[in-house]
Scaffold this active site. Structure first.
Site, short mmCIF file in Angstrom:
data_model
loop_
_atom_site.label_atom_id
_atom_site.label_comp_id
_atom_site.label_asym_id
_atom_site.label_seq_id
_atom_site.Cartn_x
_atom_site.Cartn_y
_atom_site.Cartn_z
N PHE A 1 25.47 45.72 49.89
CA PHE A 1 26.88 45.81 50.28
C PHE A 1 27.70 46.61 49.27
CE2 PHE A 1 25.47 41.79 52.28
CZ PHE A 1 25.59 42.18 53.60
N GLU B 1 44.89 30.68 43.32
CA GLU B 1 43.83 30.86 44.30
C GLU B 1 43.23 29.52 44.71
OE1 GLU B 1 41.00 33.76 43.06
OE2 GLU B 1 42.51 35.32 42.80
N GLU C 1 30.92 23.95 38.77
CA GLU C 1 31.62 23.18 39.79
C GLU C 1 30.74 23.05 41.03
OE1 GLU C 1 36.26 24.48 39.05
OE2 GLU C 1 35.06 25.56 40.53
N ASN D 1 45.72 33.41 38.39
CA ASN D 1 45.73 34.71 37.73
C ASN D 1 47.14 35.00 37.24
OD1 ASN D 1 42.96 35.59 38.13
ND2 ASN D 1 43.48 35.64 40.30
N LYS E 1 39.59 28.44 32.45
CA LYS E 1 39.35 27.71 33.70
C LYS E 1 39.21 26.21 33.47
CE LYS E 1 37.53 31.25 36.77
NZ LYS E 1 38.00 32.39 36.03
N GLU F 1 41.66 28.92 40.69
CA GLU F 1 42.13 29.45 39.40
C GLU F 1 43.52 30.02 39.60
OE1 GLU F 1 39.67 32.68 38.12
OE2 GLU F 1 39.98 33.86 39.93
#
Length: 683
Positions: free
Chosen positions: A388, A315, A240, A330, A156, A328
């Site tokens: 969740f 993304e 970040e 993928n 990253k 990022e």
């Protein structure tokens, strides 16, 4: 290119109680089914993965006339992907480090079977540059980008610098490696809270934490480091600026080895829990053509900057003003790739195989359509009522895929009887292990989702006190009471008859009318059921309706007509005491049906006292104990961490419910625990 164009009945899909693992429905459903047999690629491909994605790759290989090799752990020996493949090789025991991440064993499987190429799927070794390098050393084709792109985009920190150089919008933050918790706090203060702590080698939401203050930064650094090492073998972190209330929108790219690159529109991935996607849709209802084009062009610019070749995903985080920032890239196939296939008609696995063989792309940017709309729901083996979704394990005693519904595509890697274990990803298809179907249904029927008013904070905003299931309206409550009472009477009536026998039964003649008491959420409801010739007349709360059904209790789903309106339910269980569990409108409801007399007597039954949970800590899920922070005799404060449980690649901190002294510890690091197991006891 042949395509299937189907208009769907959305209501039929939404009210199905038997939701598949992943569903896609679109106004126009399109998917490539034609392959050119004159175009030669590989004779045999090994799939270095398991479950759904392995099955998905095998389907395309079959279409292309390519033989397949499955690899599997010993506990996956009877898995669906193993049965689908032409050959299968065991690569080790259950833990991923000894099987699906065991490069030596997989390389030996390649040599043994003579596979010419490897498709890595997603996760596991799909973005491992060393694996790609080892394949190249033995002249085996890696169906994905080259090692340079994997390394550049897999890190990253490096990927962010490359994105800046390629004129891609990036998030403000610290571009170096964070050394320790103290440095993390210093950097976070410089950037300004809130911040996002991320694993440099991460993906799929693993190793990510949001911190709003110094304490959360220290805790986030510790957990992100542990998760990053566990998931990727690399504990480097970066920090970040956290963009509050963003949308998570990604661009699918496709590039070949000849300098051609395309963007295949976007996927809206904002519905998430713990930074992992739950519901995705393509296209996004939020983007306008200009923003879509700008995002697509930047995604392609980044792909060209690293000489990318294969399918990949860039993304972005998108704010309310449609400003977007690189998150990022993928360098693999995404879990949610099928919704892109639905709206473009492309088979991305086939395109990956063609590119790996050296063919040029068959399409130009102008050829890429947005044909309709598609949504994907990921059915997880999780309990949605706990944060969740906390992992659930078990055996699928019932499983059915709604392939008969128009416009529905099912991608799954399980079947009835499959075991869901703590070792692998929780995504499954359905039933008998706890699943998140109730949450999925509530999300896609929520007015905010329908309007497109969503961000990555959708779940905590819509359900601030956690997900509690569907809230029944008065009409829905009455429908459930009517169905439950009718079902019980129908079952009782049927039990009074002898099959294929006309003689008078020993049992007394069935009653024409039943006065019942149905309990729902602790409230008793008076229901009168009268049996007529071919239906029931049911009265509840002064309202009468006619009810009819085949009442086939052996069927996974049951269709019931109430006043001429069809309702779909699933009877999950019932017993002689009148207890019955029914899944209705996506949520499981616990009811009890008693006669009026039995209901009167039940008032005198002693109530079972609930366990005092303030002095004990039980595991909320099955998993492995990663760390234990206390010992007998220690004093702990309310909210203090006691132990850490890991399941299905996620770590969860267990904390004390009150201040007190530890009297006993019933777990230790490395030990496997089940849901409800006692971990620690306080005095």
């Amino acid at each position: 290119m042949a395509a299937l164009r189907v208009l769907i009945d959305v209501h039929k899909v939404l009210h199905s109680a038997s939701w598949p693992r992943w569903c896609y429905f679109a106004s126009y459903f399109q998917y490539s089914t034609v392959h050119n047999p004159e175009e030669k690629t590989f004779e045999k491909i090994l799939i270095a993965n398991r479950g759904e994605i392995a099955c998905r790759v095998i389907k395309t290989c079959r279409k292309m006339g390519i033989k397949t090799v499955a690899v599997h752990s010993d506990v996956d020996s009877s898995a669906v992907h193993v049965k689908m493949a032409d050959e299968a090789v065991c690569v080790g025991p259950a833990p991923t480090s000894k099987s699906y991440l065991n490069m030596d064993a997989i390389m030996e499987a390649i040599r043994k079977t003579g596979a010419q190429a490897v498709h890595p799927g997603y996760g596991f070794l799909s973005e491992n540059k060393e694996f790609a390098r080892r394949l190249a050393a033995e002249s085996v084709t890696f169906i994905g980008p080259d090692t340079h792109a994997i390394q550049a985009m897999g890190d990253k920190i490096e990927s962010k610098l490359l994105a800046k150089n390629a004129k891609v919008n990036t998030i403000p933050g610290f571009d170096g490696v964070v050394k320790d918790a103290d440095e993390a706090v210093r950097i976070a203060r410089e950037i300004g809270y809130p911040v996002m702590i991320k694993a440099s080698a991460g993906g799929g939401g693993k190793g990510m934490r949001i911190a709003w203050d110094d304490e959360e930064t220290r805790e986030g650094f510790r957990f992100s480091t542990q998760e990053a090492m566990s998931s990727f073998g690399d504990d480097r972190l970066l920090i970040e600026k956290f963009i509050d209330n963003p949308r998570h929108i990604e661009i699918q790219v496709l590039a070949d080895k000849h300098g051609n690159a395309l963007w295949l529109n976007e996927r809206e991935c904002s519905i998430q829990r713990r930074n992992q996607k739950v519901v995705e849709e393509a296209p996004s209802t939020f983007l306008d053509p200009e923003t879509r084009r700008a995002m697509g062009e930047q995604a392609v610019a980044l792909a060209r900057a690293v000489k990318y070749s294969s399918a990949g995903t860039v993304e972005f985080l998108v704010d309310s003003k449609k400003s977007f920032y690189f998150l990022e890239m993928n360098t693999r196939l995404q879990v949610e790739h099928p919704i892109t296939e639905c709206i473009t008609g492309l088979d991305l696995v086939e395109e990956m195989i063609r590119v790996a063989k050296g063919y040029s792309l068959r399409h130009k940017q102008i050829d890429i359509p947005i044909n309709g709309w598609a949504v994907e729901c990921r059915v997880y083996a999780e309990d949605p009522y706990k944060s969740f979704g906390l992992p659930s394990i078990g055996r699928l005693s019932q499983y059915g895929e709604p392939q008969h519904l128009p416009g529905v595509r099912v991608d799954s890697g399980i079947q009835e009887g499959s075991d869901i274990s703590i070792y692998y990803d929780p995504m499954i298809s359905k039933e008998r292990v706890t699943h998140n179907i109730p949450l999925l249904r509530e999300v896609i029927t929520n007015p905010r989702f329908i309007k497109g008013d969503i961000t990555t904070k959708f779940l905590p905003e819509v359900y601030p006190d956690g997900f509690k299931g569907h809230s029944l309206t008065s009409q829905e409550r009455n429908d459930l009471l009517v169905i439950t009472a009718s079902l019980c009477v129908a079952s009782q009536t049927r039990s009074h008859h002898f099959l294929n026998n006309t003689r008078v039964p020993v049992a007394k003649n069935e009653e024409k009318s039943c006065d019942l008491c149905v309990f729902l959420d602790g409230t008793a409801h008076s229901v009168v059921v009268k049996k007529l010739k071919d239906h029931f007349s049911v009265e509840v709360d002064g309202t009468k309706v006619n009810v009819s059904s085949e009442w086939n209790l052996s069927s996974p789903l049951m269709s019931v007509s109430i006043g001429g309106t069809q309702k779909t339910i699933q009877c999950l269980s019932r017993d002689a005491a009148g207890n019955i569990n029914i899944q209705f409108l996506g949520t499981v409801y616990k009811l009890q049906v008693l006669t009026k007399h039995a209901a009167e007597l039940s008032k005198y039954m002693p109530e079972k006292l609930e366990e005092d949970t303030s002095s004990i800590l039980r595991s909320p899920m099955p998993g492995t104990v990663v760390a234990v922070s206390v010992k007998p005799g220690d004093m702990v404060s309310e909210g203090q961490e006691i132990c850490v449980i890991e399941a299905m690649k996620m770590q969860n901190s267990m904390t004390a419910a009150k201040t007190g002294k530890v009297t006993s510890v019933h777990c230790k690091p490395g030990e496997t625990v089940g849901e409800g197991d006692l971990l620690v006891q306080l005095e």
